[in-house]
Structures are given as structure tokens and as C-alpha cells.
Design a protein around this motif. Structure first.
Motif, PDB file in Angstrom:
ATOM      1  N   ARG A  70     -19.210 -68.561  17.062  1.00 24.02           N
ATOM      2  CA  ARG A  70     -20.444 -68.083  17.924  1.00 24.02           C
ATOM      3  C   ARG A  70     -20.462 -68.965  19.021  1.00 24.02           C
ATOM      4  N   LEU A  71     -19.630 -69.888  19.116  1.00 20.76           N
ATOM      5  CA  LEU A  71     -19.745 -71.043  20.267  1.00 20.76           C
ATOM      6  C   LEU A  71     -19.633 -70.499  21.535  1.00 20.76           C
TER       7      LEU A  71
ATOM      8  N   GLU B 147     -19.507 -67.186  22.666  1.00 17.97           N
ATOM      9  CA  GLU B 147     -20.607 -66.380  22.892  1.00 17.97           C
ATOM     10  C   GLU B 147     -22.098 -67.034  23.613  1.00 17.97           C
ATOM     11  N   THR B 148     -22.400 -68.124  22.756  1.00 17.33           N
ATOM     12  CA  THR B 148     -23.534 -68.841  23.108  1.00 17.33           C
ATOM     13  C   THR B 148     -23.328 -69.573  24.452  1.00 17.33           C
ATOM     14  N   LEU B 149     -22.211 -70.265  24.671  1.00 16.61           N
ATOM     15  CA  LEU B 149     -22.245 -70.921  25.989  1.00 16.61           C
ATOM     16  C   LEU B 149     -21.841 -69.935  27.055  1.00 16.61           C
ATOM     17  N   LEU B 150     -21.240 -68.741  26.847  1.00 20.69           N
ATOM     18  CA  LEU B 150     -21.389 -67.652  27.899  1.00 20.69           C
ATOM     19  C   LEU B 150     -22.487 -66.957  28.188  1.00 20.69           C
ATOM     20  N   SER B 151     -23.350 -66.791  26.989  1.00 24.63           N
ATOM     21  CA  SER B 151     -24.725 -66.359  27.556  1.00 24.63           C
ATOM     22  C   SER B 151     -25.633 -67.060  28.009  1.00 24.63           C
ATOM     23  N   LEU B 152     -25.479 -68.421  27.855  1.00 16.49           N
ATOM     24  CA  LEU B 152     -26.413 -69.462  28.519  1.00 16.49           C
ATOM     25  C   LEU B 152     -25.941 -69.808  30.014  1.00 16.49           C
ATOM     26  N   GLY B 153     -24.888 -69.094  30.292  1.00 23.43           N
ATOM     27  CA  GLY B 153     -24.366 -68.945  31.674  1.00 23.43           C
ATOM     28  C   GLY B 153     -23.035 -69.894  32.181  1.00 23.43           C
ATOM     29  N   ALA B 154     -22.598 -70.299  31.200  1.00 22.77           N
ATOM     30  CA  ALA B 154     -21.211 -71.074  31.398  1.00 22.77           C
ATOM     31  C   ALA B 154     -20.190 -70.456  32.202  1.00 22.77           C
TER      32      ALA B 154
ATOM     33  N   GLN C 258     -16.731 -74.549  32.762  1.00 22.66           N
ATOM     34  CA  GLN C 258     -17.622 -75.056  32.052  1.00 22.66           C
ATOM     35  C   GLN C 258     -17.509 -74.732  30.554  1.00 22.66           C
TER      36      GLN C 258
ATOM     37  N   ALA D 242     -17.038 -77.552  27.533  1.00 25.24           N
ATOM     38  CA  ALA D 242     -18.013 -77.320  26.624  1.00 25.24           C
ATOM     39  C   ALA D 242     -17.485 -77.459  25.299  1.00 25.24           C
TER      40      ALA D 242
ATOM     41  N   HIS E 224     -20.469 -65.022  35.139  1.00 26.11           N
ATOM     42  CA  HIS E 224     -21.638 -66.025  34.591  1.00 26.11           C
ATOM     43  C   HIS E 224     -22.706 -65.895  35.578  1.00 26.11           C
TER      44      HIS E 224
ATOM     45  N   ARG F 213     -24.715 -63.418  33.813  1.00 27.56           N
ATOM     46  CA  ARG F 213     -25.303 -63.775  32.683  1.00 27.56           C
ATOM     47  C   ARG F 213     -26.492 -64.949  33.065  1.00 27.56           C
ATOM     48  N   ARG F 214     -26.222 -65.610  34.098  1.00 28.62           N
ATOM     49  CA  ARG F 214     -27.219 -66.556  34.435  1.00 28.62           C
ATOM     50  C   ARG F 214     -28.662 -65.872  34.552  1.00 28.62           C
TER      51      ARG F 214
ATOM     52  N   CYS G 148     -26.533 -70.379  17.005  1.00 26.50           N
ATOM     53  CA  CYS G 148     -25.756 -71.552  17.381  1.00 26.50           C
ATOM     54  C   CYS G 148     -26.179 -72.383  18.157  1.00 26.50           C
TER      55      CYS G 148
ATOM     56  N   TYR H 198     -29.459 -77.641  28.021  1.00 27.76           N
ATOM     57  CA  TYR H 198     -28.089 -77.206  28.389  1.00 27.76           C
ATOM     58  C   TYR H 198     -27.979 -76.012  29.297  1.00 27.76           C
TER      59      TYR H 198
ATOM     60  N   LEU I 114     -25.987 -76.231  33.046  1.00 24.66           N
ATOM     61  CA  LEU I 114     -24.780 -75.425  33.381  1.00 24.66           C
ATOM     62  C   LEU I 114     -25.190 -74.863  34.741  1.00 24.66           C
ATOM     63  N   ARG I 115     -26.552 -74.645  35.193  1.00 31.31           N
ATOM     64  CA  ARG I 115     -26.759 -74.150  36.459  1.00 31.31           C
ATOM     65  C   ARG I 115     -27.113 -75.180  37.356  1.00 31.31           C
TER      66      ARG I 115
ATOM     67  N   ARG J 225     -33.356 -70.457  25.796  1.00 27.27           N
ATOM     68  CA  ARG J 225     -33.557 -69.249  26.725  1.00 27.27           C
ATOM     69  C   ARG J 225     -34.809 -69.351  27.461  1.00 27.27           C
TER      70      ARG J 225
END
Lengths: 231, 222
Positions: free
Chosen positions: A129-130, A132-139, A143, A147, B78, B81-82, B92, B104, B108-109, B153
Motif C-alpha cells: 500500500r506504500l 498508493e499512499t505516497l502517490l495519494s500524498l502527492g509524491a 519522490q 521514499a 502528482h 493528487r496534491r 499505511c 510528510y 513532498l510539496r 491528509r
């Protein structure tokens, strides 16, 4: 038992008096291990990451090849490197045979599959899930790569420790490619083999003590990493 | 003002499988809290991933914030997604402290993550920064980890917040915290929220409208 206790006492004396011959082997070991480990890490970490992270045609074949390299007998690696560096060999003009850099090349071939496969496994086993998590956080892509690498950091440090332990304690490659030349390419392991063969237990034991201390430090480091990784 | 999301003739699927989502038309207004309900496998999470730009539609058009989201836009996914941040169904966390996890997304931003901001985000989900900030991820219960993930989030103040089962594994008090956080995200930052939940009572208490999906289609609530 006398010869053993006498050998042990003499070994301590050699270590405490900083015996030049003994410490020449220690220094050669440190030098060749540092070079081989650096080579293994520089190539193994990015390649291992790529192998674990990306899906590409032939990936399974590469994985199988690296697993096979892991089980390759060290004398065979020594033989291949010797054949490459001997004066009649394709890389003979480099003059690497019976030198520290030549030994480092052979030991890099020993350490590289360890770093590469363990890093690939570490990256593969990061939480599915890492990503998907990183992508959804905007990576972004870069990155995401760094990460993921960072999340596998403890496992990769374990890989480095394992490779170090294997390289520092290797004898076959060091003997064949290095030639066990006194003051030059004689390492702790090749010196122990030679001195024991000659019945000089004291030097062998002294060097053995150094090697065991190194192994202890590496194991303590690995245990610490395991605890930090929570595994 | 135009809707934040406009979906037309959407067909979506995972990799090479059959289409699992069919949405002829759906508009989600800015500042709206939209609930998604339905059985397991009805397409709720798929729709959420589509809205979070983690999944590309096979057919149809999706407009977000006034711009068509085509293949070219998804190449820089991205950036989208931001603006639209998803909290997945399963928690996770990164192998870091609670504070580092919450910070985090900001990192990233390239944004600063002052302690006050992190403390506020954790406070929104009922966690005290002084007590939890330095705690490693592995020392959290499932419910605490879920709330930390939500706080991460919330700290981003996104245009759209997409939550997949945000209250799963949480006790009643924590569920109330999440509800307040959800409503606060809209009131204070004008966020649009799309929430998937099996808890219809809780979902109805938060959402402006609730859509029900069945076999990938919206069957009521339009």
C-alpha cells in the motif's frame, strides 16, 4: 592444551605490541573490504532497487541469475577473476593480479549479489500500500523512488552488514587473486590459513581475535538494526 | 460556479479486467460532502481512486477544477493528487514518528511543517501532539494509526478530500472526532469531501447527499 594457551598469550602480546606484520594483514583487510563494499553498494543498491521496484521483461531471469550468483563457490569467482587479470587474460594489462584493487574486484563480485538481491527483496516487501499512499500524498516519480528506498532503509543496511561479513571473512578469492603476498596482499584470513599451516598458532590466533571482534561488532550492528526496523 | 468534478460517460477498470465502474453523469459541487454507500465490490473504492487520480478511466471524460483531466494531465498526476488527496481503505504509515508522518505530505510539496500546524492536524482527530508527536509508527494501535493517516491528509488543506472508510476500526468517540474534522475541513477550508462508508448512520450525519452504488453503477441518490 599448552600450545593453545601459549599461542593465546603470544597472540595478545602481538596485538598489544602492535606487531607490524599482524597489523599489515589487518590494514590490507580493511583496505580491500572497504573497496569491495563500496563497489558492491554503489552498484548493488540502485540495481537492487530497480529489480525490486520495476516490472520489466526478463526480470525473473535476472532474479534467477542473481540468486545463482549468490550460491557461486568463491573459488570459482577467484578463478574467473584470476583468468581475467592474469597476464594472458583479457584484462591482464591492467596489472590488477596480486594487488589490493584486483582482490577488491573479486570480492565485489562476492558482495554485489548479496546487496542486490537483499535490496530487491527489501523493496519488494515494502508494504504494497506504500506506493498508493505516497502517490495519494502527492509524491512525484522521483519522490516515490526515494521514499520507497527510504522505507526499505533498515533492510538495506542489513544487506550491507551481511555483505560486509561475507567479504571480510572470505579466503578463497583473496588467496587466488591476491596471492597472499606478505606486507602487500596478505589479509587476516589468508594470513590465518598460512600461519596455521606453518604451525604459527600465535599469529593465527591474534588475527582470529581481530576477525571475531569485527564479527561481533557487525552482529551487534545488525541486531540494533533489526530492533529499529521492528522486525 | 462550476462543479469541482464533472464526470461524463465514465467506464473504468483495473488493468486488463472488465469494466467495474460505469458512471454516465456525476457532478460534485465545490464544498459538497458526498457520501458513497454500497456493498463490498460495488465500485465505491474504484470511483474514489478515479477521483483521486490513481486510476485512469477507459472511456468518458473527467473535468476537475475546470480543467479536463486527459492523458497529458495525468502524466503530471502528482499535481492533481496534491489538490485531491485520498485516504485509502487500509492504513499505511511510513516507518517514522507520528509527527513525521503528518508532516510528510507537506514535505513532498516543499512546504514548511511547523509544530503548530502538525499539532492542529492531530488535534482535529483527537490526538495530542505532546503525547503522540514523537511516538514511532509501530507503537500505535490500528485506530490511532488510522487517525494519524487522516491527520496527515487534513494538514494538507486539499481542494478535495477523498476518504475510504475513515472510521473503520474506530471507537465512538474517535468517530465523532473524524466527523468534526470532516465538517471542519469544509467549513474552515472550503474542502470538497467524498466519503465511502458502510456506516450509513454516520455517513448520513456528515454528508449532504449519499449515493448508493451497485455493480459499478449509481443506483440511487442522484
Amino acid at each position: 592444551m599448552d600450545y593453545f594457551s601459549e599461542g593465546l598469550a603470544k597472540a595478545v602480546q602481538l596485538l598489544l605490541s602492535l606487531d607490524p606484520e599482524t597489523f599489515s594483514a589487518v590494514w590490507a583487510t580493511a583496505e580491500v573490504t572497504a573497496l569491495a563494499l563500496a563497489g558492491s553498494l554503489i552498484m548493488g543498491l540502485p540495481l537492487g532497487f530497480a529489480l525490486g521496484h520495476f516490472r520489466f521483461p526478463g526480470r525473473r531471469a535476472v532474479r534467477l541469475f542473481m540468486d545463482w550468483m549468490l550460491s557461486l563457490p568463491t573459488v570459482v569467482i577467484g578463478l574467473i577473476v584470476y583468468a581475467l587479470f592474469t597476464t594472458r587474460g583479457p584484462l591482464g594489462e591492467w596489472g590488477f593480479l596480486f594487488t589490493i584493487p584486483g582482490m577488491a574486484v573479486g570480492l565485489t563480485l562476492l558482495g554485489l549479489p548479496i546487496i542486490l538481491t537483499m535490496t530487491a527483496t527489501a523493496v519488494e516487501s515494502t508494504d504494497v500500500r506504500l506506493t498508493e499512499t505516497l502517490l495519494s500524498l502527492g509524491a512525484d516519480r522521483t519522490q516515490l523512488l526515494f521514499a520507497t528506498l527510504s522505507e526499505a532503509r533498515f533492510a538495506m543496511a542489513l544487506a550491507s552488514a551481511s555483505a560486509f561479513g561475507r567479504i571480510v571473512s572470505e579466503v578463497g578469492i583473496a588467496m587466488m587473486v591476491g596471492g597472499n603476498i606478505k606486507w602487500q596482499t596478505r589479509t587476516i584470513t589468508t594470513a590465518i590459513a598460512l600461519e596455521t599451516g606453518r604451525g604459527e598458532f600465535a599469529t593465527g590466533i591474534a588475527l582470529g581475535i581481530v576477525l571475531m571482534l569485527v564479527a561481533l561488532v557487525v552482529n551487534l550492528f545488525v541486531a540494533l538494526l533489526r530492533r529499529r526496523a521492528g522486525s | 460556479m462550476s462543479a469541482l468534478y464533472e464526470l461524463r460517460g465514465i467506464e473504468a477498470a483495473y488493468e486488463k479486467g472488465e469494466n467495474v465502474l460505469h458512471v454516465p453523469q456525476l457532478d460534485i459541487a465545490r464544498g459538497e460532502i458526498l457520501g458513497l454507500a454500497g456493498h463490498n465490490g460495488s465500485g465505491k473504492s474504484t470511483l474514489l481512486k478515479l477521483l483521486g487520480f490513481l486510476l485512469e478511466a477507459r472511456a468518458g471524460s473527467l473535468t476537475f477544477d475546470g480543467a479536463l483531466v486527459d492523458r497529458a494531465a495525468l502524466r503530471s498526476g502528482h499535481l492533481l493528487r496534491r489538490k485531491a488527496v485520498l485516504l485509502g481503505q487500509e492504513t499505511c504509515l511510513l516507518k517514522r514518528s507520528v509527527a513525521a508522518n503528518v508532516a510528510y505530505g507537506l514535505k513532498l510539496r516543499g512546504l514548511p511543517a511547523p509544530k503548530e500546524l502538525l499539532a492542529r492536524a492531530l488535534g482535529l482527530v483527537g490526538l495530542d501532539y505532546a503525547q503522540y508527536g514523537a511516538r514511532p509508527w509501530r507503537q500505535l494501535s490500528g485506530g490511532e494509526a488510522r487517525r494519524v493517516a487522516l491527520a496527515a491528509r487534513l494538514a494538507l488543506d486539499p481542494l478535495a478530500l477523498l476518504l475510504d472508510e475513515p472510521t473503520s476500526g474506530l471507537d465512538r468517540a474517535s468517530t465523532e472526532h473524524v466527523k468534526r474534522a470532516v465538517l471542519g475541513a469544509r467549513e474552515n477550508h472550503g474542502a470538497t469531501l467524498v466519503i465511502v462508508s458502510h456506516d450509513l448512520t454516520w455517513l448520513s450525519s456528515c454528508a449532504d447527499r449519499v449515493l448508493t452504488l451497485d455493480e459499478g453503477r449509481i443506483v440511487n441518490g442522484l
